[in-house]
Write a protein that holds these residues in place. Sequence first.
Motif, PDB file in Angstrom:
ATOM      1  N   UNK A 140       0.826  -1.402  -0.011  1.00 57.14           N
ATOM      2  CA  UNK A 140       0.223   0.112  -0.006  1.00 57.14           C
ATOM      3  C   UNK A 140       0.709   1.326   0.028  1.00 57.14           C
ATOM      4  N   UNK A 141       2.170   1.167  -0.157  1.00 62.39           N
ATOM      5  CA  UNK A 141       3.073   2.373   0.028  1.00 62.39           C
ATOM      6  C   UNK A 141       2.776   3.100   1.541  1.00 62.39           C
ATOM      7  N   UNK A 142       2.758   2.443   2.428  1.00 60.40           N
ATOM      8  CA  UNK A 142       2.157   3.056   3.937  1.00 60.40           C
ATOM      9  C   UNK A 142       2.946   4.137   4.001  1.00 60.40           C
ATOM     10  N   UNK A 143       2.320   5.183   4.808  1.00 55.99           N
ATOM     11  CA  UNK A 143       3.383   6.213   5.135  1.00 55.99           C
ATOM     12  C   UNK A 143       2.387   7.072   6.015  1.00 55.99           C
ATOM     13  N   UNK A 144       3.174   8.057   6.836  1.00 55.10           N
ATOM     14  CA  UNK A 144       2.823   9.022   7.724  1.00 55.10           C
ATOM     15  C   UNK A 144       3.665  10.077   8.173  1.00 55.10           C
ATOM     16  N   UNK A 145       3.159  11.183   8.390  1.00 55.63           N
ATOM     17  CA  UNK A 145       4.174  12.223   8.891  1.00 55.63           C
ATOM     18  C   UNK A 145       5.073  12.697   7.812  1.00 55.63           C
ATOM     19  N   UNK A 146       4.384  12.489   6.553  1.00 57.67           N
ATOM     20  CA  UNK A 146       5.143  13.177   5.313  1.00 57.67           C
ATOM     21  C   UNK A 146       6.370  12.232   4.800  1.00 57.67           C
ATOM     22  N   UNK A 147       6.105  10.991   5.338  1.00 58.94           N
ATOM     23  CA  UNK A 147       7.389  10.027   4.638  1.00 58.94           C
ATOM     24  C   UNK A 147       6.446   8.790   4.222  1.00 58.94           C
ATOM     25  N   UNK A 148       6.995   8.043   3.348  1.00 55.31           N
ATOM     26  CA  UNK A 148       6.171   6.833   2.640  1.00 55.31           C
ATOM     27  C   UNK A 148       7.192   5.731   2.749  1.00 55.31           C
ATOM     28  N   UNK A 149       6.698   4.684   2.725  1.00 55.52           N
ATOM     29  CA  UNK A 149       7.480   3.237   2.460  1.00 55.52           C
ATOM     30  C   UNK A 149       8.448   3.545   1.174  1.00 55.52           C
ATOM     31  N   UNK A 150       8.051   4.109   0.077  1.00 56.11           N
ATOM     32  CA  UNK A 150       8.891   4.307  -1.130  1.00 56.11           C
ATOM     33  C   UNK A 150      10.056   5.042  -0.856  1.00 56.11           C
ATOM     34  N   UNK A 151       9.917   5.910   0.208  1.00 57.65           N
ATOM     35  CA  UNK A 151      11.527   6.988   0.440  1.00 57.65           C
ATOM     36  C   UNK A 151      12.328   6.025   1.059  1.00 57.65           C
ATOM     37  N   UNK A 174       6.601   0.744  -8.697  1.00 58.36           N
ATOM     38  CA  UNK A 174       5.731   1.714  -9.306  1.00 58.36           C
ATOM     39  C   UNK A 174       4.945   2.323  -8.137  1.00 58.36           C
ATOM     40  N   UNK A 175       5.568   2.843  -7.090  1.00 62.66           N
ATOM     41  CA  UNK A 175       4.675   3.636  -5.998  1.00 62.66           C
ATOM     42  C   UNK A 175       4.064   4.741  -6.568  1.00 62.66           C
ATOM     43  N   UNK A 176       2.985   5.187  -5.771  1.00 61.00           N
ATOM     44  CA  UNK A 176       2.398   6.179  -5.708  1.00 61.00           C
ATOM     45  C   UNK A 176       1.445   6.353  -4.768  1.00 61.00           C
ATOM     46  N   UNK A 177       0.792   7.522  -4.369  1.00 61.64           N
ATOM     47  CA  UNK A 177       0.041   7.506  -2.942  1.00 61.64           C
ATOM     48  C   UNK A 177      -0.744   6.640  -2.433  1.00 61.64           C
ATOM     49  N   UNK A 178      -0.389   5.725  -1.604  1.00 62.19           N
ATOM     50  CA  UNK A 178      -0.937   4.581  -0.960  1.00 62.19           C
ATOM     51  C   UNK A 178      -1.279   3.461  -1.909  1.00 62.19           C
ATOM     52  N   UNK A 179      -0.133   3.443  -2.903  1.00 60.89           N
ATOM     53  CA  UNK A 179      -0.592   2.446  -3.888  1.00 60.89           C
ATOM     54  C   UNK A 179       0.799   1.823  -4.420  1.00 60.89           C
ATOM     55  N   UNK A 230      -8.776   7.631   1.994  1.00 60.20           N
ATOM     56  CA  UNK A 230      -7.388   8.272   1.585  1.00 60.20           C
ATOM     57  C   UNK A 230      -7.681   9.765   1.520  1.00 60.20           C
ATOM     58  N   UNK A 231      -6.596  10.615   1.557  1.00 56.05           N
ATOM     59  CA  UNK A 231      -6.631  11.939   1.533  1.00 56.05           C
ATOM     60  C   UNK A 231      -6.734  12.647   0.173  1.00 56.05           C
ATOM     61  N   UNK A 232      -7.805  13.304  -0.247  1.00 60.84           N
ATOM     62  CA  UNK A 232      -7.970  13.773  -1.677  1.00 60.84           C
ATOM     63  C   UNK A 232      -7.047  14.838  -1.919  1.00 60.84           C
ATOM     64  N   UNK A 233      -6.714  15.085  -3.072  1.00 71.38           N
ATOM     65  CA  UNK A 233      -5.790  16.245  -3.428  1.00 71.38           C
ATOM     66  C   UNK A 233      -6.168  17.514  -2.852  1.00 71.38           C
ATOM     67  N   UNK A 234      -5.405  18.243  -2.081  1.00 70.58           N
ATOM     68  CA  UNK A 234      -5.561  19.384  -1.660  1.00 70.58           C
ATOM     69  C   UNK A 234      -6.589  19.641  -0.619  1.00 70.58           C
ATOM     70  N   UNK A 235      -6.782  18.496   0.164  1.00 72.76           N
ATOM     71  CA  UNK A 235      -7.430  18.522   1.257  1.00 72.76           C
ATOM     72  C   UNK A 235      -7.143  17.364   2.180  1.00 72.76           C
ATOM     73  N   UNK A 236      -8.052  17.188   3.438  1.00 71.84           N
ATOM     74  CA  UNK A 236      -7.795  15.894   4.154  1.00 71.84           C
ATOM     75  C   UNK A 236      -9.207  15.259   4.252  1.00 71.84           C
ATOM     76  N   UNK A 237      -8.955  13.825   4.428  1.00 69.43           N
ATOM     77  CA  UNK A 237     -10.312  13.103   4.311  1.00 69.43           C
ATOM     78  C   UNK A 237     -11.026  13.659   5.519  1.00 69.43           C
ATOM     79  N   UNK A 238     -10.495  13.700   6.829  1.00 71.15           N
ATOM     80  CA  UNK A 238     -11.232  14.030   7.937  1.00 71.15           C
ATOM     81  C   UNK A 238     -11.954  15.324   7.840  1.00 71.15           C
ATOM     82  N   UNK A 239     -11.198  16.288   7.082  1.00 66.33           N
ATOM     83  CA  UNK A 239     -11.896  17.387   7.042  1.00 66.33           C
ATOM     84  C   UNK A 239     -13.278  17.349   6.283  1.00 66.33           C
ATOM     85  N   UNK A 240     -13.302  16.563   5.119  1.00 67.33           N
ATOM     86  CA  UNK A 240     -14.278  16.497   4.208  1.00 67.33           C
ATOM     87  C   UNK A 240     -15.505  15.688   4.929  1.00 67.33           C
ATOM     88  N   UNK A 241     -15.141  14.717   5.810  1.00 61.37           N
ATOM     89  CA  UNK A 241     -15.999  14.017   6.527  1.00 61.37           C
ATOM     90  C   UNK A 241     -16.601  14.812   7.920  1.00 61.37           C
TER      91      UNK A 241
END
Length: 315
Positions: A140-151, A174-179, A230-241
């Motif tokens: 899933x290319x797990x990540x948090x705090x601005x760092x991802x597994x891909x890094x 072929x890593x991308x955000x959470x994928x 997942x966080x949508x582009x430009x915002x956070x999922x929790x904010x939209x929820x």
Amino acid sequence: MSELLAALSDPALGLRGKLQAGADLSKITWFRTGGPADLMFQPADEADLAAFLAALPAVVPLTVVGIGSNLLIRDGGIGGVVLRLPAKGFGEVEAIGEGRIRAGAAASDKRVAAVALEAGLGGFHFLHGIPGSVGGAIRMNGGANGVETADRLVEARALDRQGRVHVLTKSEMGFSYRHADAPEDLIFVSAIFEGPESPRDEIRRAMDEVQHHRETVQPVREKTGGSTFKNPPGTSAWKEVDRAGCRGLRIGGAEMSALHCNFMLNVGEATGHDLELLGETVRERVYATSGILLEWEIKRLGRFAEGAEVRPFSP
């Protein structure tokens, strides 16, 4: 399944792992929900897994699960074979020099962070706050705090459905955000990571900050699957929820956390149906409010119970 169980139990195959019919999958998910597996296999080690895969007919569905922290299993259970890599055989973590760490797929992310601290390697603090395993982090290319597994990943080792070994570099993942674009039929068994040398007090401070943040703003002691969307582009999922008025929304025994509303909770005796229906209801309300179509981050697997299907929201 009885014929398959008998065939795979043949002593001539020499399998050393645990093969179980009707395994209760609710015991391995953090939500504590889900129906049974037709069959579940827990291999003794990589060689045992390779032998099992070589013997398993290609027509039999195979589903790989980890420690169940980011997983919703439906009430009808999972057909075919569920494969779960146990910590014994797949959970070793070791520093191997040159700023690198080798970790088995069943090792916890937190354990990798701890070994990095011991070795004086920076950049692994984010794993201290992810309640998952290395296999899931890779897939899933797990990540948090601005760092991802891909890094941090150098290469990942995997077996295919025939039991053959594949080694994939970071670019091949072929890593991308959470994928990750790696073939779905690959079963990751271990990985090598690297990070820069760093003072241990700085690493410890970063890990403490991750832990403090997690315990302060996330419902870490509840029956939850972590971040639901997942966080949508430009915002956070929790904010939209939250904007959609879904903080604390409840269906049956399932609830969107009042503390962190991108976390879905089993607050009673929630079924898989309760949880998935709640998630789809939130997706519908967020879309009605903001026009944003949230994507699930939690993996949903298995069959619906008869008469209890949840239709995915579609605009």
